[in-house]
Motif scaffolding. Structure first.
Motif, PDB file in Angstrom:
ATOM      1  N   VAL A  42       0.874  -1.118   0.095  1.00 47.85           N
ATOM      2  CA  VAL A  42       0.246  -0.042  -0.070  1.00 47.85           C
ATOM      3  C   VAL A  42       0.898   1.385   0.100  1.00 47.85           C
ATOM      4  CG1 VAL A  42      -1.485   1.218   1.251  1.00 47.85           C
ATOM      5  CG2 VAL A  42      -1.996  -0.962   1.168  1.00 47.85           C
ATOM      6  N   MET A  43       2.010   1.106   0.792  1.00 46.96           N
ATOM      7  CA  MET A  43       2.717   2.352   0.840  1.00 46.96           C
ATOM      8  C   MET A  43       3.549   2.677  -0.345  1.00 46.96           C
ATOM      9  SD  MET A  43       5.430   2.981   4.138  1.00 46.96           S
ATOM     10  CE  MET A  43       4.873   1.758   4.866  1.00 46.96           C
ATOM     11  N   ASP A  44       4.032   1.640  -0.981  1.00 44.65           N
ATOM     12  CA  ASP A  44       4.613   1.711  -2.179  1.00 44.65           C
ATOM     13  C   ASP A  44       3.822   2.157  -3.153  1.00 44.65           C
ATOM     14  OD1 ASP A  44       7.126   1.283  -4.112  1.00 44.65           O
ATOM     15  OD2 ASP A  44       6.076  -0.364  -4.739  1.00 44.65           O
ATOM     16  N   LEU A  45       2.676   1.833  -3.462  1.00 42.71           N
ATOM     17  CA  LEU A  45       1.605   2.235  -4.496  1.00 42.71           C
ATOM     18  C   LEU A  45       1.508   3.713  -4.138  1.00 42.71           C
ATOM     19  CD1 LEU A  45      -0.430  -0.804  -5.115  1.00 42.71           C
ATOM     20  CD2 LEU A  45       1.113   0.405  -6.718  1.00 42.71           C
ATOM     21  N   GLU A  72      -0.695   0.798   6.874  1.00 42.02           N
ATOM     22  CA  GLU A  72       0.641   1.074   6.538  1.00 42.02           C
ATOM     23  C   GLU A  72       1.343   0.740   7.622  1.00 42.02           C
ATOM     24  OE1 GLU A  72       1.543   4.746   4.622  1.00 42.02           O
ATOM     25  OE2 GLU A  72       0.054   4.208   2.806  1.00 42.02           O
ATOM     26  N   ARG A  73       1.299   0.828   8.904  1.00 43.81           N
ATOM     27  CA  ARG A  73       1.993   0.398   9.995  1.00 43.81           C
ATOM     28  C   ARG A  73       2.005  -1.204  10.134  1.00 43.81           C
ATOM     29  NH1 ARG A  73      -0.500   4.516  13.026  1.00 43.81           N
ATOM     30  NH2 ARG A  73      -1.308   2.940  14.321  1.00 43.81           N
ATOM     31  N   LEU A 132      -9.461  -3.440   1.157  1.00 42.75           N
ATOM     32  CA  LEU A 132      -8.244  -3.310   0.363  1.00 42.75           C
ATOM     33  C   LEU A 132      -8.667  -3.098  -1.216  1.00 42.75           C
ATOM     34  CD1 LEU A 132      -6.579  -6.718   1.646  1.00 42.75           C
ATOM     35  CD2 LEU A 132      -5.718  -4.180   1.561  1.00 42.75           C
ATOM     36  N   GLN A 133     -10.053  -3.265  -1.376  1.00 47.10           N
ATOM     37  CA  GLN A 133     -10.478  -3.299  -2.800  1.00 47.10           C
ATOM     38  C   GLN A 133     -10.714  -1.616  -2.867  1.00 47.10           C
ATOM     39  OE1 GLN A 133     -14.057  -5.778  -2.437  1.00 47.10           O
ATOM     40  NE2 GLN A 133     -13.280  -7.213  -3.826  1.00 47.10           N
ATOM     41  N   ARG A 134     -11.081  -1.167  -2.060  1.00 44.26           N
ATOM     42  CA  ARG A 134     -11.079   0.393  -1.978  1.00 44.26           C
ATOM     43  C   ARG A 134      -9.729   0.950  -2.322  1.00 44.26           C
ATOM     44  NH1 ARG A 134     -14.657   1.598   3.291  1.00 44.26           N
ATOM     45  NH2 ARG A 134     -14.306   3.763   2.838  1.00 44.26           N
ATOM     46  N   ALA A 157      -8.524   3.183  -5.710  1.00 50.08           N
ATOM     47  CA  ALA A 157      -7.937   4.572  -5.439  1.00 50.08           C
ATOM     48  C   ALA A 157      -6.611   4.573  -6.172  1.00 50.08           C
ATOM     49  CB  ALA A 157      -7.954   4.958  -4.260  1.00 50.08           C
ATOM     50  N   LEU A 158      -5.860   3.283  -6.063  1.00 47.83           N
ATOM     51  CA  LEU A 158      -4.625   3.436  -6.545  1.00 47.83           C
ATOM     52  C   LEU A 158      -4.427   2.935  -8.055  1.00 47.83           C
ATOM     53  CD1 LEU A 158      -2.719   2.543  -3.207  1.00 47.83           C
ATOM     54  CD2 LEU A 158      -2.779   4.734  -4.229  1.00 47.83           C
TER      55      LEU A 158
END
Length: 96
Positions: A37-40, A66-67, A77-79, A83-84
């Motif tokens: 998530v953080m990377d994307l 992210e932590r 996760l789908q949301r 968004a990404l």
């Protein structure tokens, strides 16, 4: 006498209860998701607050994900993936 880090870690892990081992595995999986998530998010040039707005979530929720301190639901996760401009997928592990 000095010990190699791997020896100390192996010794401590051997002393863990089955519950502690299971909790460690859950944390490890949550952390893998957190890193993705953080990377994307960073690749899209978004702050946590901006991603949260796109997902209809709070910045605090994104921060917890992210932590690795929470295991997001599939819907969450789908949301985030939407968004990404990403997708949620199951991938065979290397250990299988």
């Amino acid at each position: 006498m000095s010990h190699a880090y791997d020896e100390v870690v192996a010794s401590r892990r051997a002393q863990l209860s089955p519950d502690a081992v299971a909790q460690g595995e859950v944390f490890a999986e949550a952390y893998k998701i957190a890193l993705q998530v953080m990377d994307l998010r960073e690749k899209h040039g978004l702050t946590q607050a901006q991603l949260a707005r796109r997902c209809g979530m709070s910045q605090a929720d994104i921060s917890r994900i992210e932590r690795g301190s929470t295991s997001p639901t599939t819907r969450t996760l789908q949301r985030i993936a939407g968004a990404l401009e990403a997708e949620v997928r199951l991938v065979a592990s290397n250990s299988a």
